[in-house]
Design a protein around this motif. Sequence first.
Motif, PDB file in Angstrom:
ATOM      1  N   GLY A 144       5.909  -1.017  -4.154  1.00 57.42           N
ATOM      2  CA  GLY A 144       5.531  -0.625  -2.795  1.00 57.42           C
ATOM      3  C   GLY A 144       5.040   0.815  -2.755  1.00 57.42           C
ATOM      4  N   TRP A 145       5.767   1.676  -3.433  1.00 60.41           N
ATOM      5  CA  TRP A 145       5.377   3.088  -3.510  1.00 60.41           C
ATOM      6  C   TRP A 145       3.995   3.238  -4.126  1.00 60.41           C
ATOM      7  N   LEU A 146       3.788   2.491  -5.223  1.00 56.68           N
ATOM      8  CA  LEU A 146       2.506   2.605  -5.928  1.00 56.68           C
ATOM      9  C   LEU A 146       1.347   2.139  -5.042  1.00 56.68           C
ATOM     10  N   VAL A 147       1.534   1.007  -4.350  1.00 53.66           N
ATOM     11  CA  VAL A 147       0.454   0.481  -3.501  1.00 53.66           C
ATOM     12  C   VAL A 147       0.162   1.438  -2.340  1.00 53.66           C
ATOM     13  N   ARG A 148       1.207   2.060  -1.794  1.00 55.18           N
ATOM     14  CA  ARG A 148       0.968   3.061  -0.728  1.00 55.18           C
ATOM     15  C   ARG A 148       0.137   4.236  -1.258  1.00 55.18           C
ATOM     16  N   ARG A 149       0.315   4.560  -2.548  1.00 56.83           N
ATOM     17  CA  ARG A 149      -0.451   5.657  -3.148  1.00 56.83           C
ATOM     18  C   ARG A 149      -1.895   5.252  -3.428  1.00 56.83           C
TER      19      ARG A 149
ATOM     20  N   PHE B 210       5.683  -4.548   2.992  1.00 58.72           N
ATOM     21  CA  PHE B 210       6.118  -3.513   2.053  1.00 58.72           C
ATOM     22  C   PHE B 210       7.585  -3.653   1.665  1.00 58.72           C
ATOM     23  N   ALA B 211       8.388  -4.234   2.535  1.00 59.19           N
ATOM     24  CA  ALA B 211       9.796  -4.438   2.178  1.00 59.19           C
ATOM     25  C   ALA B 211       9.882  -5.317   0.928  1.00 59.19           C
ATOM     26  N   VAL B 212       8.993  -6.291   0.825  1.00 61.07           N
ATOM     27  CA  VAL B 212       8.994  -7.158  -0.363  1.00 61.07           C
ATOM     28  C   VAL B 212       8.544  -6.365  -1.592  1.00 61.07           C
ATOM     29  N   LEU B 213       7.452  -5.622  -1.453  1.00 60.30           N
ATOM     30  CA  LEU B 213       6.961  -4.848  -2.610  1.00 60.30           C
ATOM     31  C   LEU B 213       7.954  -3.763  -3.018  1.00 60.30           C
ATOM     32  N   ASP B 214       8.627  -3.178  -2.016  1.00 63.19           N
ATOM     33  CA  ASP B 214       9.612  -2.119  -2.308  1.00 63.19           C
ATOM     34  C   ASP B 214      10.804  -2.639  -3.109  1.00 63.19           C
ATOM     35  N   ALA B 215      10.976  -3.951  -3.100  1.00 62.77           N
ATOM     36  CA  ALA B 215      12.098  -4.540  -3.842  1.00 62.77           C
ATOM     37  C   ALA B 215      11.743  -4.811  -5.304  1.00 62.77           C
ATOM     38  N   HIS B 216      10.545  -4.415  -5.706  1.00 65.37           N
ATOM     39  CA  HIS B 216      10.111  -4.672  -7.084  1.00 65.37           C
ATOM     40  C   HIS B 216       9.723  -3.385  -7.811  1.00 65.37           C
ATOM     41  N   THR B 217      10.048  -3.358  -9.095  1.00 73.09           N
ATOM     42  CA  THR B 217       9.573  -2.277  -9.964  1.00 73.09           C
ATOM     43  C   THR B 217       8.742  -2.891 -11.088  1.00 73.09           C
ATOM     44  N   VAL B 218       8.039  -2.041 -11.811  1.00 76.01           N
ATOM     45  CA  VAL B 218       7.265  -2.527 -12.961  1.00 76.01           C
ATOM     46  C   VAL B 218       8.187  -3.248 -13.942  1.00 76.01           C
ATOM     47  N   SER B 219       9.398  -2.743 -14.062  1.00 75.01           N
ATOM     48  CA  SER B 219      10.361  -3.370 -14.969  1.00 75.01           C
ATOM     49  C   SER B 219      10.655  -4.830 -14.578  1.00 75.01           C
TER      50      SER B 219
ATOM     51  N   LEU C 255       3.214 -10.234  -4.740  1.00 74.88           N
ATOM     52  CA  LEU C 255       2.200 -10.031  -3.700  1.00 74.88           C
ATOM     53  C   LEU C 255       2.125 -11.238  -2.767  1.00 74.88           C
ATOM     54  N   LYS C 256       2.268 -12.425  -3.330  1.00 73.72           N
ATOM     55  CA  LYS C 256       2.272 -13.633  -2.490  1.00 73.72           C
ATOM     56  C   LYS C 256       3.479 -13.629  -1.559  1.00 73.72           C
ATOM     57  N   ASP C 257       4.624 -13.232  -2.073  1.00 77.94           N
ATOM     58  CA  ASP C 257       5.839 -13.149  -1.242  1.00 77.94           C
ATOM     59  C   ASP C 257       5.652 -12.125  -0.121  1.00 77.94           C
TER      60      ASP C 257
END
Lengths: 148, 148
Positions: free
Chosen positions: A76-81, A119-128, B111-113
């Motif tokens: 989420g952070w990365l996409v906001r950037r 963004f709540a969904v994306l914020d729950a994910h890291t590259v790891s 991203l789909k989620d």
Amino acid sequence: MRLTQFSDFALRTVMFLGAHPTRLVPITEVAVAYGISYHHLTKVASMLADAGVIEAVRGRNGGLRLAMTPTDINIGWLVRRTEPDMALVECFEHETDTCPITSECRLRKALKDALRAFFAVLDAHTVSDLLGSPSRQEKLVQLWRATA
Amino acid sequence: MRLTQFSDFALRTVMFLGAHPTRLVPITEVAVAYGISYHHLTKVASMLADAGVIEAVRGRNGGLRLAMTPTDINIGWLVRRTEPDMALVECFEHETDTCPITSECRLRKALKDALRAFFAVLDAHTVSDLLGSPSRQEKLVQLWRATA
């Protein structure tokens, strides 16, 4: 509704570098692995380096590597950037908004809530998380190699 | 990430018509109330009429009115109709996707989620919710009139 190609390439780059943690990766290698534009990738790499996400080592044996651990790179952070603009509609931007009902509009609130949920969904994910276990990463490496 | 101006104008149009339920509304009136392009609005109105959301009555005393009740016009449904493309990134479209790792990619799933969460919020709203009580609708009408 689309993310920019810039965001798409940035996400792909960090995933590729995350799956190749032990060496410097030339930009050409990322471009060839995905079959995408080298020229665009140089701009993406430059932005990611400015943001402190990756390190770009110049020179003949140079290349890219992550400057953060994959567990610390939040999606989420990365996409906001990388997205130039998260203003879904005109009224999200006070400076240019001309809609007369903005102050009383519930549509605006609904759209803001929807973006927050996105963004709540994306914020729950890291590259790891996205890379997964070493065996999954090995599978990804095989798929990239099959293209190159 | 933006919605198209087309979606924005479509949402504004149904809100305006929903708040003026007792008469036919000329397209010019909607254009003037929001200070937006009449030309673009005619295209939006044509699409909304084709989708059965509004009715367009031609002639000197013609105009637009909702063809559905505001409680039946779901915002998520409407945005899915008005957005030309909900493919956030290349791999959402099978036909044009060239990414070699799509089959194993967890970024695509994330991203789909996220997109699903975005629409879950919009799906929970109708034009009726956004308009609110008759007194709130009157407030909106006053704001539109102040612009005209």
